[in-house]
Enzyme design. Structure first.
Site, mmCIF file in Angstrom:
data_model
loop_
_atom_site.group_PDB
_atom_site.id
_atom_site.type_symbol
_atom_site.label_atom_id
_atom_site.label_comp_id
_atom_site.label_asym_id
_atom_site.label_seq_id
_atom_site.Cartn_x
_atom_site.Cartn_y
_atom_site.Cartn_z
ATOM 1 N N ASP A 12 -4.974 3.453 -4.810
ATOM 2 C CA ASP A 12 -5.077 3.900 -3.423
ATOM 3 C C ASP A 12 -6.320 4.763 -3.226
ATOM 4 O OD1 ASP A 12 -4.666 4.768 -0.812
ATOM 5 O OD2 ASP A 12 -2.536 5.116 -1.109
ATOM 6 N N HIS B 63 0.832 -1.200 0.000
ATOM 7 C CA HIS B 63 0.000 0.000 0.000
ATOM 8 C C HIS B 63 0.868 1.253 0.000
ATOM 9 C CE1 HIS B 63 -3.030 2.690 2.281
ATOM 10 N NE2 HIS B 63 -3.204 2.806 0.983
ATOM 11 N N TYR C 231 10.178 13.476 -12.394
ATOM 12 C CA TYR C 231 11.387 12.651 -12.443
ATOM 13 C C TYR C 231 11.834 12.241 -11.037
ATOM 14 C CZ TYR C 231 12.299 13.894 -17.383
ATOM 15 O OH TYR C 231 12.231 14.049 -18.738
#
Length: 146
Positions: free
Chosen positions: A64, A22, A114
């Site tokens: 999520d 998770h 990034y």
């Protein structure tokens, strides 16, 4: 081969998705993304476009539900005239898995994206040629059904 698992998902990616917990993040990177230099774990899916791979991943990968936006896109650099029609396809695919959120996507500045990708559990390098097609997915939990 296994029943119910898309042949687009290589065994290595299936293993990685099983290992993830998770809050861990998975990057689906376009063909221009510096995947090898940013990845803790790299999976090559060079011949595949992201939408088809995303659809296969979302059949197995819970998003999520404890965060406002479980998916992130690399925002278009200001002044870049490029269009991002692939984002509409992403919305079609992600929305049914987003727990009723109106907009499950956050947009991140290129270099912030990034940096977040470097911390991701894994990066999947794809053959996607659309610009700004990079996508981060935050893994959720599978709720036990009685």
């Amino acid at each position: 081969m296994l029943k119910g698992i898309s042949p687009l998902i290589p065994p290595e990616l299936l293993k990685i998705m099983m290992e993830m917990g998770h809050g861990d993040e998975l990057v689906l990177a376009d063909a221009n993304f510096p995947a090898a230099s940013h990845a803790q774990r790299l999976v090559r899916c060079d011949g595949h476009p992201i939408p088809e791979l995303l659809e296969a991943v979302l059949r197995l990968y819970p998003l999520d539900t404890y965060v406002e936006q479980p998916a992130a896109l690399m925002a278009v650099v200001p002044g870049d005239p490029v269009e991002t029609p692939i984002w509409n396809r992403y919305r079609e695919l992600v929305q049914p898995h987003a727990g009723g959120r109106a907009d499950p996507f956050e947009q991140m500045e290129r270099f912030a994206f990034y940096e977040r990708a470097k911390r991701a559990y894994a990066i999947v390098a794809t053959g996607e040629r659309a610009q700004y097609a990079n996508l981060i997915l935050k893994k959720g939990v599978i709720v036990r059904e009685n």
